[in-house]
Design a protein around this motif. Sequence first.
Motif, PDB file in Angstrom:
ATOM      1  N   ARG A   9       0.641  -1.268   0.369  1.00  0.00           N
ATOM      2  CA  ARG A   9      -0.274   0.208   0.405  1.00  0.00           C
ATOM      3  C   ARG A   9       0.772   1.379  -0.379  1.00  0.00           C
ATOM      4  O   ARG A   9       0.342   2.589  -0.830  1.00  0.00           O
ATOM      5  N   ASP A  10       1.993   0.963   0.234  1.00  0.00           N
ATOM      6  CA  ASP A  10       2.758   2.649   1.081  1.00  0.00           C
ATOM      7  C   ASP A  10       3.167   2.427  -0.787  1.00  0.00           C
ATOM      8  O   ASP A  10       3.720   3.784  -0.869  1.00  0.00           O
ATOM      9  N   GLU A  11       3.540   1.312  -1.214  1.00  0.00           N
ATOM     10  CA  GLU A  11       3.879   1.644  -2.488  1.00  0.00           C
ATOM     11  C   GLU A  11       3.409   2.321  -3.609  1.00  0.00           C
ATOM     12  O   GLU A  11       3.671   3.227  -4.647  1.00  0.00           O
ATOM     13  N   ARG A  12       2.675   1.810  -3.308  1.00  0.00           N
ATOM     14  CA  ARG A  12       1.347   2.697  -4.076  1.00  0.00           C
ATOM     15  C   ARG A  12       1.125   3.961  -4.050  1.00  0.00           C
ATOM     16  O   ARG A  12       1.540   5.075  -5.168  1.00  0.00           O
ATOM     17  N   GLN A  13       1.067   4.106  -2.751  1.00  0.00           N
ATOM     18  CA  GLN A  13       1.174   5.659  -2.012  1.00  0.00           C
ATOM     19  C   GLN A  13       2.541   6.312  -2.750  1.00  0.00           C
ATOM     20  O   GLN A  13       1.656   7.966  -3.452  1.00  0.00           O
ATOM     21  N   CYS A  14       3.630   6.396  -2.643  1.00  0.00           N
ATOM     22  CA  CYS A  14       4.583   6.921  -2.714  1.00  0.00           C
ATOM     23  C   CYS A  14       4.688   7.355  -4.062  1.00  0.00           C
ATOM     24  O   CYS A  14       5.559   8.212  -5.130  1.00  0.00           O
ATOM     25  N   ARG A  15       4.591   6.122  -5.074  1.00  0.00           N
ATOM     26  CA  ARG A  15       4.811   6.173  -6.777  1.00  0.00           C
ATOM     27  C   ARG A  15       3.797   7.376  -7.161  1.00  0.00           C
ATOM     28  O   ARG A  15       3.854   8.096  -8.257  1.00  0.00           O
ATOM     29  N   ALA A  16       2.180   7.351  -6.722  1.00  0.00           N
ATOM     30  CA  ALA A  16       1.752   8.152  -7.006  1.00  0.00           C
ATOM     31  C   ALA A  16       1.494   9.691  -6.461  1.00  0.00           C
ATOM     32  O   ALA A  16       1.430  10.772  -7.123  1.00  0.00           O
ATOM     33  N   LYS A  17       2.275   9.698  -5.330  1.00  0.00           N
ATOM     34  CA  LYS A  17       2.958  10.758  -4.506  1.00  0.00           C
ATOM     35  C   LYS A  17       3.681  11.665  -5.756  1.00  0.00           C
ATOM     36  O   LYS A  17       4.196  12.450  -5.758  1.00  0.00           O
TER      37      LYS A  17
END
Length: 93
Positions: A64-72
């Motif tokens: 989940r962190d990976e997806r959020q960081c990729r978007a951010k």
Amino acid sequence: LETIATATGKRLLVSGWWGLVRHPNYLGDVLMALAWSLPCGFAHLLPYFYVIYFTILLIHREARDERQCRAKYGLAWDTYCRRVPYRIFPYIY
């Protein structure tokens, strides 16, 4: 400390523990959970339920962190992932 600049003005740390794995704090949590189980020996799986469950939980959280960081962070995150290829466990995952 070595960092990668992002478009948002933040900096991603790529030295020290964060240069080895993306989530060294998760690695520390798993190692502490394992330390609580090891004194029980290897006769039964039950003492290792906590470390197994916790590892699964942290791997899911890391995804989940990976997806959020990729978007951010966008392209800076891709650069960061190439620079720090391991997510939690060095040379494994």
